[in-house]
Design a protein around this motif. Structure first.
Motif, PDB file in Angstrom:
ATOM      1  N   LEU B 128      -5.555 -72.465-119.229  1.00  0.00           N
ATOM      2  CA  LEU B 128      -5.570 -73.933-119.224  1.00  0.00           C
ATOM      3  C   LEU B 128      -4.368 -74.550-119.945  1.00  0.00           C
ATOM      4  O   LEU B 128      -3.662 -75.371-119.372  1.00  0.00           O
ATOM      5  N   LEU B 147      -4.594 -81.204-113.300  1.00  0.00           N
ATOM      6  CA  LEU B 147      -4.920 -80.168-114.279  1.00  0.00           C
ATOM      7  C   LEU B 147      -6.224 -79.472-113.906  1.00  0.00           C
ATOM      8  O   LEU B 147      -6.324 -78.252-113.859  1.00  0.00           O
ATOM      9  N   MET B 148      -7.214 -80.295-113.576  1.00  0.00           N
ATOM     10  CA  MET B 148      -8.521 -79.757-113.246  1.00  0.00           C
ATOM     11  C   MET B 148      -8.457 -78.880-111.990  1.00  0.00           C
ATOM     12  O   MET B 148      -8.948 -77.761-111.976  1.00  0.00           O
ATOM     13  N   TYR B 151      -6.522 -75.626-112.546  1.00  0.00           N
ATOM     14  CA  TYR B 151      -7.239 -74.695-113.404  1.00  0.00           C
ATOM     15  C   TYR B 151      -8.401 -74.039-112.654  1.00  0.00           C
ATOM     16  O   TYR B 151      -8.554 -72.823-112.671  1.00  0.00           O
ATOM     17  N   TYR B 152      -9.191 -74.855-111.949  1.00  0.00           N
ATOM     18  CA  TYR B 152     -10.335 -74.276-111.247  1.00  0.00           C
ATOM     19  C   TYR B 152      -9.884 -73.406-110.081  1.00  0.00           C
ATOM     20  O   TYR B 152     -10.495 -72.379-109.790  1.00  0.00           O
ATOM     21  N   GLN B 159     -16.316 -73.967-108.799  1.00  0.00           N
ATOM     22  CA  GLN B 159     -16.559 -75.092-109.690  1.00  0.00           C
ATOM     23  C   GLN B 159     -16.046 -76.391-109.076  1.00  0.00           C
ATOM     24  O   GLN B 159     -16.611 -77.457-109.292  1.00  0.00           O
TER      25      GLN B 159
END
Ligand code: SF4
Ligand code: SF4
Ligand code: SF4
Ligand code: SF4
Lengths: 297, 236
Positions: B128, B147-148, B151-152, B159
């Motif tokens: 992250l 970012l989300m 990252y996922y 997710q």
């Protein structure tokens, strides 16, 4: 009074109601905010976990910009506040390090001499404006409201020294001034998990559950916060919280500036009360109605 | 459980080469922490562990990090979940009776783990911050949705599906946006600053043992009272 304003990335998006309410409240209390032109992300905890010198340089660029304006810098996001303050302190008295950072900043003709004061808006409101003036400006007292004052883990700790690190009281005093009732809230500086909500959701949800349970069992109607990440964690994960704590009520979390703005008679539309994920509760609707009446009167 | 690297042979009283190198690298990284040398004053009281809101989920308690460092076992620390679980809440630092900046020490350990390519085996938490850095380097500001998503996608794509309805609700409220933030002058400037700072960064590689004196740890107790940054002397 005039301040350099460092909104930070979260206040541009996920917590834009913190930004709008802060600007409104400051305007209402005759405080001028001059947004730093072309500020950049302070790097947050994440950059500092990867690179030391680079993250300090990135963060110091904002301090250098504020230094040029000769103003105190106001940083509402807990993370920004902490990192900017940390950068300032790490460079202070460490010539080796500050030489390096200044060399990097020199690439664009900037430098940081170390004269900027990093301020949190909560502290500015209590210390620079003063509770007396705020009391006199209140239009719609928040009486009948039971608030759990949640400071989050960072703003009273680390380099920050404006409030007590174990039992901060600035927000308590502010809301008492506005006529609200503060509930017993021993978790006021307990961490909400922050970015762990991405990396280890189950762990962060347990921390958030602790906070919500603590607020609810002590009779709070809502939680007041000072930090975008706390707000997101408390606002967006009720579903997961209910798996651990089925009795969890939909408790709203608002930025302290939103609630203050309401008490000062600023119309609710300008404060972004409709942007939470958890629906607004009845009691608050009533106060919002009263602000409408006040502003029409 | 903390995984141990398989190929370590211990000779009591002597640090393996790699451990020595990691130790030097660690000492160099805590050098810039104001008061970093206080590490040697740890009395192993456990106040840090008791104050930590996530210690219940850690494989090594904060106190144990320092114990492992003293025992000459940094590698175990770098493999632990602990350093990535730390939420940087400063509770430990605030309460340590010896004034040890445990949070900053953990930051140093994170950087050391990344620099030494030691990552978590079953979790992606260490990714992250690195994705975050990429985003800042690219846009100058954080882009929360970016970012989300990144990252996922790299760690747990399912997710993303679970978050979809939440994401939509956030988008409806314009609390997240598809487009990354725009900064004009800052972007050029920040890239220049980063490029310059990179050259001045604490080196990834290991340096000669003379580079920094061991001002922390058992060996240094009573020998050093304050940080001797200006005149490094050899300890061997
Ligand atoms: S800490 Fe968060 S809000 Fe502050 S500048 Fe950085 S990413 Fe943005
Ligand atoms: S409480 Fe949570 S979001 Fe707030 S400052 Fe701490 S980690 Fe960050
Ligand atoms: S609180 Fe301080 S002295 Fe006590 S174990 Fe932790 S680091 Fe050591
Ligand atoms: S800073 Fe990290 S180790 Fe220290 S108490 Fe907070 S989470 Fe625990």
């Amino acid at each position: 009074m005039k301040y350099a304003y460092y909104p930070g990335c979260s206040l541009e998006s996920s917590s834009r109601m913190y930004d709008s309410s802060l600007r409104e409240v400051f305007r209402c209390l005759d405080l001028e905010l001059v947004e730093l032109e072309d500020w950049n992300c302070c790097g947050a905890t994440a950059y500092f976990s990867v690179k030391e010198t680079v993250s300090l340089a990135v963060s110091a660029r904002n301090l250098a910009l504020a230094e040029l304006s000769n103003l105190d810098i106001v940083a509402p996001c807990s993370s920004c506040f902490t990192i900017l303050l940390k950068t300032h302190h790490m460079l202070e008295g460490n010539t080796e390090l500050s030489d390096k950072i200044n060399e990097a900043l020199g690439a664009v003709g900037l430098s940081y001499k170390g004269t900027v004061r990093v301020r949190h808006p909560l502290e500015v409101l209590v210390n620079d404006v003063g509770l007396d003036k705020i009391r006199k400006t209140v239009k719609v007292p928040l009486d009948g409201f039971a608030i759990a004052p949640y400071y989050g883990c960072q703003i009273a700790r680390g380099e920050s020294s404006f409030d007590d690190s174990e039992d901060p009281v600035f927000m308590d005093k502010l809301f008492a001034t506005l006529g609200a009732r503060l509930v017993y809230f021993p978790h006021k500086v307990r961490c909400c998990g922050g970015m762990l909500m991405y990396t280890w959701e189950d762990i962060a949800v347990r921390l958030v559950t602790d906070l919500m349970r603590c607020a609810q069992e002590n009779g709070a109607h809502l939680i007041s916060t000072t930090c975008p990440m706390c707000h997101a964690n408390l606002d967006l994960h009720l579903k997961q919280v209910r798996k651990l704590y089925p009795e969890a009520k939909p408790m709203s979390t608002y930025f302290f500036t939103q609630l203050l703005g309401l008490a000062l008679g600023i119309p609710a539309e300008k404060l972004g009360f409709d942007l939470n994920y958890i629906p607004i509760d009845q009691r608050l609707k009533d106060v919002i109605q009263r602000t409408r009446e006040v502003s029409h009167a | 459980m903390v995984q141990k690297s398989p190929d370590r042979n211990y000779t009591p009283g002597k640090l393996p080469l790699r451990e020595r190198a990691l130790r030097m690298a660690f000492l160099q990284r805590i050098h810039d922490i104001p008061g970093g040398e206080k590490l040697h004053r740890c009395i192993q009281c456990g106040t840090c562990s008791g104050s930590c809101p996530v210690s219940w989920a850690m494989d090594l308690m904060p106190r144990e990090l320092i114990a492992h460092f003293r025992a000459g076992d940094i590698e175990t620390i770098l493999h632990s979940r602990t350093i990535w679980l730390c939420a940087s809440c400063y509770a430990c630092t605030e309460r340590c009776p010896q004034g040890i900046r445990v949070t900053d020490i953990i930051y140093s350990l994170k950087r050391l783990a990344i620099d030494s390519d030691i990552t978590l085996e079953h979790d992606g938490a260490h990714k992250l911050p690195q994705i975050f850095v990429d985003i800042i380097n690219k846009y100058g500001r954080n882009h929360e949705l970016g970012l989300m998503m990144r990252y996922y996608l790299r760690t747990n794509p399912l997710q993303l599906l679970r978050m979809a309805s939440l994401g939509l609700a956030m988008m409806k409220r314009r609390r997240i946006t598809f487009t990354p933030p725009r900064v004009e002058k800052a972007l050029k400037d920040i890239r220049l600053i980063i490029a310059h700072a990179e050259r001045l960064e604490v080196p990834k590689e290991i340096f000669s043992p003379e580079y920094r004196p061991d001002t922390v740890g058992y060996r240094a107790i009573d020998k050093v009272s304050s940080r001797s940054s200006k005149s490094p002397s050899t300890t061997e």
